[in-house]
Design a protein around this motif. Structure first.
Motif, mmCIF file in Angstrom:
data_model
loop_
_atom_site.group_PDB
_atom_site.id
_atom_site.type_symbol
_atom_site.label_atom_id
_atom_site.label_comp_id
_atom_site.label_asym_id
_atom_site.label_seq_id
_atom_site.Cartn_x
_atom_site.Cartn_y
_atom_site.Cartn_z
ATOM 1 N N VAL A 1 0.740 -1.175 -0.104
ATOM 2 C CA VAL A 1 0.009 -0.189 0.069
ATOM 3 C C VAL A 1 0.816 1.223 0.057
ATOM 4 N N VAL A 2 1.837 1.178 0.806
ATOM 5 C CA VAL A 2 2.529 2.573 0.919
ATOM 6 C C VAL A 2 3.715 2.757 -0.194
ATOM 7 N N GLY A 3 4.359 1.596 -0.573
ATOM 8 C CA GLY A 3 5.237 1.587 -1.693
ATOM 9 C C GLY A 3 4.623 1.697 -3.013
ATOM 10 N N MET A 4 3.169 1.379 -3.246
ATOM 11 C CA MET A 4 2.594 1.578 -4.504
ATOM 12 C C MET A 4 1.378 2.351 -4.332
ATOM 13 N N GLN A 5 1.572 3.596 -3.444
ATOM 14 C CA GLN A 5 0.614 4.475 -3.194
ATOM 15 C C GLN A 5 -0.385 4.888 -4.354
ATOM 16 N N ARG A 6 0.280 5.355 -5.258
ATOM 17 C CA ARG A 6 -0.461 6.010 -6.516
ATOM 18 C C ARG A 6 -1.278 4.762 -7.268
ATOM 19 N N LEU A 7 -0.560 4.011 -7.308
ATOM 20 C CA LEU A 7 -1.349 2.613 -7.910
ATOM 21 C C LEU A 7 -2.673 2.446 -7.033
ATOM 22 N N PHE A 8 -2.292 2.112 -5.807
ATOM 23 C CA PHE A 8 -3.281 1.632 -4.792
ATOM 24 C C PHE A 8 -4.397 2.637 -4.833
ATOM 25 N N ILE A 9 -4.272 3.985 -4.838
ATOM 26 C CA ILE A 9 -5.481 4.978 -4.848
ATOM 27 C C ILE A 9 -6.360 4.799 -6.212
ATOM 28 N N ARG A 10 -5.369 4.591 -7.249
ATOM 29 C CA ARG A 10 -5.956 4.594 -8.228
ATOM 30 C C ARG A 10 -6.906 3.315 -8.422
ATOM 31 N N GLY A 11 -6.520 2.067 -7.977
ATOM 32 C CA GLY A 11 -7.181 0.912 -7.976
ATOM 33 C C GLY A 11 -8.255 1.123 -7.057
ATOM 34 N N LEU A 12 -8.143 1.512 -5.773
ATOM 35 C CA LEU A 12 -9.166 1.953 -4.980
ATOM 36 C C LEU A 12 -10.402 2.694 -5.679
ATOM 37 N N VAL A 13 -10.095 3.763 -6.198
ATOM 38 C CA VAL A 13 -11.087 4.705 -6.878
ATOM 39 C C VAL A 13 -11.881 3.751 -7.857
ATOM 40 N N ASP A 14 -10.994 3.195 -8.749
ATOM 41 C CA ASP A 14 -11.519 2.555 -9.954
ATOM 42 C C ASP A 14 -12.664 1.290 -9.602
ATOM 43 N N SER A 15 -12.113 0.639 -8.730
ATOM 44 C CA SER A 15 -12.831 -0.395 -8.357
ATOM 45 C C SER A 15 -14.051 -0.247 -7.652
ATOM 46 N N GLU A 16 -14.419 1.083 -7.004
ATOM 47 C CA GLU A 16 -15.635 1.355 -6.308
ATOM 48 C C GLU A 16 -16.465 2.028 -7.385
ATOM 49 N N LYS A 17 -15.941 2.545 -8.482
ATOM 50 C CA LYS A 17 -16.860 3.172 -9.302
ATOM 51 C C LYS A 17 -17.814 2.401 -10.020
ATOM 52 N N TRP B 1 -11.441 1.543 12.910
ATOM 53 C CA TRP B 1 -10.287 1.966 12.929
ATOM 54 C C TRP B 1 -9.619 1.894 11.536
ATOM 55 N N GLY B 2 -9.724 0.747 10.901
ATOM 56 C CA GLY B 2 -9.010 1.018 9.509
ATOM 57 C C GLY B 2 -9.739 1.405 8.406
ATOM 58 N N ARG B 3 -11.011 1.713 8.512
ATOM 59 C CA ARG B 3 -11.979 2.418 7.691
ATOM 60 C C ARG B 3 -11.667 3.777 7.844
ATOM 61 N N ILE B 4 -11.239 4.473 8.707
ATOM 62 C CA ILE B 4 -10.519 5.823 8.851
ATOM 63 C C ILE B 4 -9.902 6.127 7.751
ATOM 64 N N SER B 5 -8.797 5.247 7.481
ATOM 65 C CA SER B 5 -7.759 5.458 6.288
ATOM 66 C C SER B 5 -8.674 5.598 5.070
ATOM 67 N N TYR B 6 -9.628 4.636 4.732
ATOM 68 C CA TYR B 6 -10.406 4.506 3.418
ATOM 69 C C TYR B 6 -11.173 5.704 3.265
ATOM 70 N N ASN B 7 -12.087 5.930 4.253
ATOM 71 C CA ASN B 7 -12.899 7.303 4.076
ATOM 72 C C ASN B 7 -11.922 8.305 3.973
ATOM 73 N N PHE B 8 -10.811 8.639 4.702
ATOM 74 C CA PHE B 8 -9.865 9.776 4.662
ATOM 75 C C PHE B 8 -9.447 9.946 3.034
ATOM 76 N N LEU B 9 -8.953 8.874 2.405
ATOM 77 C CA LEU B 9 -8.731 9.263 1.133
ATOM 78 C C LEU B 9 -9.711 9.645 0.081
ATOM 79 N N PHE B 10 -10.849 9.083 0.286
ATOM 80 C CA PHE B 10 -12.039 9.582 -0.536
ATOM 81 C C PHE B 10 -12.323 11.025 -0.151
ATOM 82 N N PHE B 11 -12.555 11.407 1.146
ATOM 83 C CA PHE B 11 -12.888 12.743 1.391
ATOM 84 C C PHE B 11 -11.733 13.846 1.046
ATOM 85 N N PHE B 12 -10.740 13.278 1.597
ATOM 86 C CA PHE B 12 -9.315 14.333 0.704
ATOM 87 C C PHE B 12 -9.475 14.595 -0.584
ATOM 88 N N ALA B 13 -9.341 13.262 -1.341
ATOM 89 C CA ALA B 13 -9.625 13.539 -3.009
ATOM 90 C C ALA B 13 -10.852 14.581 -3.307
#
Lengths: 285, 293
Positions: free
Chosen positions: A269-285, B166-178
């Protein structure tokens, strides 16, 4: 003028400091459980069972981790790490392969039953494995796949999120490319390997990150089908390390195992942060 | 949407789609069908034959006080997890959004807990609140509060909620921040020129602009607390004390695998299936809206 406005919108001076203080407090609170687990993995059992335990690391790090990795409680944690790795990579790679192929078929071909298959695949989006555990367990047991890697992997790749992601992406590939390939007389699979797969590289990588974590963090399914400790994954194996009676759990070993269980996904997650965030946003769309 | 250019042939596409169709049929459709089928029967005590009972399992479940209690537990649990993970996340995202420099560092630190499996999160929180060795429970004891989630249902619920959120705070943070980063700065600056101070801007401009993200996160977090928190519950409380933390998914597991009550477990699966279906419809309705937004 613009400068003044910026001053009003983005904090400076004392306000900026306060913002950083809040942020650091937030990070500290969120990090506290992980820190405590790390500290517990570096001290002795005696330090822990006489509360309060220390809040700074001790000198037992090497002993505790060596003990966990090579002896563990029921089975060496090294074995469980390997099982988790096989399961997570198997789920990620397996799902990506079957999804690439079926999305390619659905987008680039017209064939009998296409829309029927499309809807059948679509339905699998709806039902997490947690809901159908008993009958899925019976199927896996019927195939003799209990305590096996295939039993850990296959039931969890039967879902269509990745297929939909690739379908959406393929639809954005310019038609001219397929047209050109067809005029050149390229066969469909050639087009697939030379154009479609290379163009999907980023999507594949982003999806790999998400699926790896999904597979690594599975709990209920491995709990049901791996009765042999040799096949336990690390995330489900931690709970098995607690004694059933009134004995004290061996916390340094358990906490070292917890830290070991979170290192691979955290690196991803930390090492591939940009890919991870992209994947997260994509897969929830 | 459709492609104009299609390749010819039908054997190749069928071969390409076969792996996914076969795996879905064997590990998804057949078990799901079995769940529906089994929900109409009661196996005899020796497991030799099945007796058809129609909707009997469902009638029994809906009148069963433990099952109804589990529904209520799930509702309370998922509302609390959703609130406890979204409010701190929004707060942190709003603060991080005010920083010009350094927000990337905080983001990197804040996404850590997302990578921690729910079951591992359960073990970490159990360790802090353990009745014999937990640091937090020890300090609570010093303050005169006797923490015991093994016996006290309310404390057990609080602990599984916090460990799940706890772990979901991270997830929600990413979406709110974006979403916050996407709010046009010109709108905020215009309001600032008009003299609206920070909290006023937040309530009247920023929060309404965040509503699509907020709604999306509401649905996703409810789904999470329904289905992905099994690990937390199993490691911390195993559904107890007196079933106060037995959420629906946990009950499917404990009735099906621990008590071997297959008919009831199958009927529960079908009810959950309907719940998932409703939540999915809600999610898709929202996605349609977001496209227009």
């Amino acid at each position: 003028m613009a400068r003044e406005v910026h001053g009003m919108v983005e904090k400076r001076g004392a306000g900026l400091w306060l913002t950083h203080v809040f942020m650091i407090l937030g990070v500290l609170v969120i990090f506290f459980p992980i820190w405590l687990a790390f500290v517990a993995s570096t001290v002795t059992q005696a330090d822990i069972i006489r509360p309060p335990m220390p809040v700074w690391p001790g000198d037992q790090l090497w002993t505790n981790y060596k003990n966990a990795l090579f002896s563990g409680v029921n089975v060496p944690v090294g074995t469980m790490l390997l099982n988790s790795l096989v399961m997570a990579v198997g789920i990620a790679v397996g799902k990506i392969i079957i999804s690439l192929l079926s999305a390619f078929a659905i987008v680039y071909f017209k064939f009998p039953g296409r829309s029927l298959f499309f809807w059948l695949i679509f339905l699998t989006l709806m039902l997490p494995v947690e809901v159908r555990i008993v009958p899925t367990y019976e199927v896996v047991a019927g195939f003799g796949m209990l305590n096996s890697y295939s039993g850990l992997i296959f039931p969890l790749i039967a879902s269509a999120t990745a297929t939909f992601l690739f379908r959406q992406f393929f639809l954005t590939i310019p038609d001219e490319l397929a047209e050109a390939a067809r005029v050149d007389g390229a066969r469909p699979m050639r087009f697939f390997w030379d154009i479609v797969v290379p163009m999907s590289r980023t999507n594949i990588a982003a999806l790999f990150v998400i699926l790896f974590i999904y597979g690594w963090n599975q709990y209920l399914w491995p709990l049901l089908i791996t009765t042999d400790p040799e096949m336990n994954t690390i995330v489900m194996g931690i709970k098995q390390m607690f004694p059933s009676g009134d004995d004290f759990a061996h916390w340094p070993t358990i906490m070292a195992t917890s830290i070991l269980a979170m290192i691979p996904p955290v690196i991803v997650v930390v090492g591939m942060q940009r890919l991870f965030i992209r994947g997260l946003v994509d897969s929830e769309k | 949407m459709e492609k104009r250019v299609k390749f010819r042939g039908w054997l190749l596409p069928l071969l390409l789609i076969a792996p996914q169709v076969v795996i879905s049929a064997v590990f998804f459709f057949y078990p799901a069908g079995q769940a529906i089928w089994q929900s109409l029967f009661i196996p005899d005590p020796f497991g030799l034959s099945m007796q058809y009972v129609g909707l009997g399992n469902f009638e029994f479940l809906l009148s069963d006080k433990f099952y109804r209690a589990s529904f209520a537990t799930t509702a309370v649990f998922s509302i609390l997890v959703t609130l406890c993970s979204m409010i701190p996340a929004l707060f942190l995202a709003v603060i991080a959004d005010r920083l010009i420099k350094g927000s990337g560092v905080y983001r990197t630190l804040l996404i850590w807990p997302y990578a921690v499996a729910p079951a591992v999160a359960g073990v970490l929180w159990l360790f802090m609140f353990n009745t014999r060795v937990g640091v937090v429970s020890w300090y609570l004891g010093q303050l005169g509060y006797d923490w015991n989630h093994v016996l006290n249902g309310g404390e057990a619920m609080g602990l599984v909620v916090v460990a799940s959120a706890w772990g979901r705070i991270s997830y929600n943070f990413l979406f709110f921040f974006a979403a916050l980063q996407a709010v046009p700065k010109s709108v905020i600056e215009a309001a600032a020129i008009d003299g609206a101070h920070f909290w006023r801007r937040f309530w009247t401009i920023v929060l309404p602009l965040l509503s699509p993200t907020t709604f999306f996160l509401l649905v996703v977090n409810v789904v999470y607390s329904f289905f992905e928190t099994f690990g937390v519950i199993h490691t911390i409380t195993a559904g107890g004390p007196q079933q106060t933390t037995t959420i629906l998914v946990y009950k499917v597991y404990s009735d099906g695998f621990v008590s071997q009550d297959l008919g009831s477990s199958a009927a529960q699966s079908v009810i959950l299936l309907i719940v998932v279906g409703l939540l999915t419809v809600l999610q898709f309705k929202f996605i349609e809206k977001r496209v227009h937004y």
